[in-house]
Design a protein around this motif. Structure first.
Motif, short mmCIF file in Angstrom:
data_model
loop_
_atom_site.label_atom_id
_atom_site.label_comp_id
_atom_site.label_asym_id
_atom_site.label_seq_id
_atom_site.Cartn_x
_atom_site.Cartn_y
_atom_site.Cartn_z
N ARG A 13 5.82 -5.32 9.72
CA ARG A 13 5.28 -5.18 11.08
C ARG A 13 5.26 -6.54 11.78
NH1 ARG A 13 -0.15 -4.59 13.66
NH2 ARG A 13 0.12 -3.06 15.31
N GLY A 14 4.85 -7.57 11.07
CA GLY A 14 4.85 -8.92 11.63
C GLY A 14 6.24 -9.40 11.98
N ALA A 15 7.21 -9.13 11.10
CA ALA A 15 8.59 -9.53 11.37
C ALA A 15 9.13 -8.81 12.60
CB ALA A 15 9.47 -9.24 10.15
N LEU A 16 8.77 -7.53 12.77
CA LEU A 16 9.21 -6.79 13.96
C LEU A 16 8.58 -7.36 15.23
CD1 LEU A 16 9.26 -3.15 12.59
CD2 LEU A 16 11.22 -4.54 13.30
N ALA A 17 7.32 -7.77 15.14
CA ALA A 17 6.67 -8.39 16.30
C ALA A 17 7.39 -9.69 16.68
CB ALA A 17 5.20 -8.65 16.01
N LEU A 18 7.78 -10.47 15.68
CA LEU A 18 8.53 -11.70 15.95
C LEU A 18 9.90 -11.39 16.54
CD1 LEU A 18 7.58 -13.78 12.80
CD2 LEU A 18 6.98 -14.30 15.18
N PHE A 19 10.54 -10.35 16.04
CA PHE A 19 11.83 -9.94 16.59
C PHE A 19 11.69 -9.54 18.05
CE2 PHE A 19 14.79 -6.35 17.42
CZ PHE A 19 15.95 -7.10 17.53
N GLU A 20 10.66 -8.76 18.37
CA GLU A 20 10.45 -8.34 19.75
C GLU A 20 10.12 -9.51 20.66
OE1 GLU A 20 7.67 -5.14 19.97
OE2 GLU A 20 8.95 -3.78 18.82
N ARG A 32 13.79 -5.25 7.71
CA ARG A 32 14.59 -4.26 6.99
C ARG A 32 14.58 -4.54 5.49
NH1 ARG A 32 20.01 -2.76 10.30
NH2 ARG A 32 19.80 -0.92 8.99
N SER A 33 14.61 -5.79 5.12
CA SER A 33 14.59 -6.16 3.70
C SER A 33 13.28 -5.77 3.05
CB SER A 33 14.84 -7.67 3.57
OG SER A 33 14.72 -8.08 2.24
N TRP A 34 12.16 -6.03 3.73
CA TRP A 34 10.85 -5.66 3.18
C TRP A 34 10.69 -4.15 3.10
CZ3 TRP A 34 8.66 -10.14 6.37
CH2 TRP A 34 8.52 -11.29 5.56
N VAL A 35 11.21 -3.43 4.07
CA VAL A 35 11.15 -1.96 4.03
C VAL A 35 12.01 -1.43 2.87
CG1 VAL A 35 11.81 0.15 5.25
CG2 VAL A 35 10.49 -1.62 6.42
N ALA A 36 13.16 -2.04 2.66
CA ALA A 36 14.01 -1.63 1.53
C ALA A 36 13.29 -1.84 0.21
CB ALA A 36 15.34 -2.40 1.56
N ALA A 37 12.56 -2.95 0.07
CA ALA A 37 11.79 -3.21 -1.15
C ALA A 37 10.67 -2.17 -1.31
CB ALA A 37 11.22 -4.63 -1.14
N ALA A 38 10.00 -1.85 -0.21
CA ALA A 38 8.95 -0.83 -0.25
C ALA A 38 9.54 0.52 -0.63
CB ALA A 38 8.24 -0.73 1.10
N ASP A 39 10.68 0.85 -0.07
CA ASP A 39 11.34 2.12 -0.41
C ASP A 39 11.72 2.17 -1.89
OD1 ASP A 39 11.13 2.95 2.22
OD2 ASP A 39 13.23 2.57 2.71
N THR A 78 0.76 2.30 8.55
CA THR A 78 1.51 1.17 9.10
C THR A 78 3.01 1.36 8.91
OG1 THR A 78 -0.37 -0.29 8.67
CG2 THR A 78 1.76 -1.35 9.06
N MET A 79 3.40 1.94 7.78
CA MET A 79 4.82 2.18 7.55
C MET A 79 5.40 3.16 8.57
SD MET A 79 6.17 0.23 5.30
CE MET A 79 7.72 1.05 4.96
N VAL A 80 4.61 4.11 9.03
CA VAL A 80 5.11 5.02 10.06
C VAL A 80 5.49 4.24 11.32
CG1 VAL A 80 4.50 6.93 11.62
CG2 VAL A 80 3.91 7.05 9.20
N GLU A 81 4.64 3.30 11.72
CA GLU A 81 4.96 2.47 12.88
C GLU A 81 6.19 1.61 12.62
OE1 GLU A 81 3.38 -1.32 15.48
OE2 GLU A 81 1.90 -0.21 14.31
N VAL A 82 6.24 0.97 11.46
CA VAL A 82 7.37 0.10 11.11
C VAL A 82 8.67 0.89 11.12
CG1 VAL A 82 8.40 -1.22 9.20
CG2 VAL A 82 6.01 -1.60 9.84
N LEU A 83 8.68 2.05 10.46
CA LEU A 83 9.89 2.87 10.41
C LEU A 83 10.29 3.35 11.80
CD1 LEU A 83 8.92 4.88 7.22
CD2 LEU A 83 10.80 3.23 7.38
N SER A 84 9.30 3.70 12.63
CA SER A 84 9.59 4.14 13.99
C SER A 84 10.23 3.02 14.80
CB SER A 84 8.31 4.61 14.68
OG SER A 84 7.73 5.67 13.99
N ARG A 85 9.68 1.83 14.70
CA ARG A 85 10.24 0.70 15.45
C ARG A 85 11.63 0.32 14.93
NH1 ARG A 85 6.81 -1.51 19.09
NH2 ARG A 85 4.60 -1.01 18.86
N LEU A 86 11.81 0.41 13.61
CA LEU A 86 13.15 0.13 13.07
C LEU A 86 14.16 1.14 13.59
CD1 LEU A 86 12.43 -0.96 9.40
CD2 LEU A 86 13.48 -2.33 11.21
N TYR A 87 13.76 2.40 13.68
CA TYR A 87 14.65 3.41 14.25
C TYR A 87 15.01 3.06 15.70
CZ TYR A 87 15.94 7.58 16.82
OH TYR A 87 16.56 8.45 17.67
#
Length: 199
Positions: A13-20, A32-39, A78-87
């Motif tokens: 979530r923090g990385a996405l905020a920095l990206f935005e 994406r890398s952290w989400v892949a590790a979580a998955d 939090t993962m729902v938000e992260v996955l939604s923003r990644l989409y």
């Protein structure tokens, strides 16, 4: 010690905020890398949702899946938000499908249950009603700066994504296509101002 799902969720979530905020692709790639590790280590492939502890954790008797918020929002919420923003940022439908699976898993008819999951509810709002604003061009233009300032000041809804991408960004086409595909369900305006596209 292996990370908990909250760790991966909040780092992403923090990385996405920095990206935005910056438009730098490296932050999106890190998310994406952290989400892949979580998955890989937390996702329940048999029943959906993320386990609190990793699959290689040796000091727990049973791996639980939690959705209730505590001092911080739950990892699953939090993962729902992260996955939604990644989409929204990448156009990769697998992120949307996984976010929907988590929401579905923890949806229930008991209204008392909803009192303890504001993180999931606000994240589901991002999934269902996000407003995507994409600015392609130089991120220091007055229009891009004004949009970023409005988002940071809370004038643009929290359930929104704001990208300021250079034309060389790897994600320009994906972000624009995702915004255009969402036009049927969301309010999306597209305009052109001195080489800058606002969507």
């Amino acid at each position: 010690h292996p990370a908990l799902i909250e760790d991966y969720a909040n780092l992403a979530r923090g990385a996405l905020a920095l990206f935005e905020a910056t438009g730098e692709d490296r932050f999106l790639e890190q998310a994406r890398s952290w989400v892949a590790a979580a998955d890989r280590h937390h996702w329940d492939s048999a029943g959906a949702g993320y386990f609190h502890s990793a699959d290689d954790t040796t000091d727990v008797i049973a791996r639980s899946k939690t959705i209730n918020d505590n001092a911080v929002p739950s990892g699953n919420g939090t993962m729902v938000e992260v996955l939604s923003r990644l989409y929204l940022h990448t156009g990769d439908d697998a992120y949307r499908q996984r976010a929907e699976a988590v929401v579905q898993l923890f949806s229930g008819d008991n209204s008392q249950y909803l009192l303890t999951v504001p993180g999931l509810l606000s994240s589901a709002e991002v999934l269902q009603r996000a407003i995507q604003v994409v600015v392609v061009g130089d991120r220091i233009t007055p229009a891009a700066t004004a949009l970023r300032r409005r988002r940071l000041n809370g004038e643009v809804l929290e359930a929104s994504t704001l990208l300021v991408l250079t034309a060389r960004s790897n994600y320009v086409a994906a972000a624009l296509l995702t915004a255009l595909r969402a036009a049927d369900d969301h309010v999306v305006a597209i305009g052109r101002t001195r080489g800058t596209v606002n969507a």
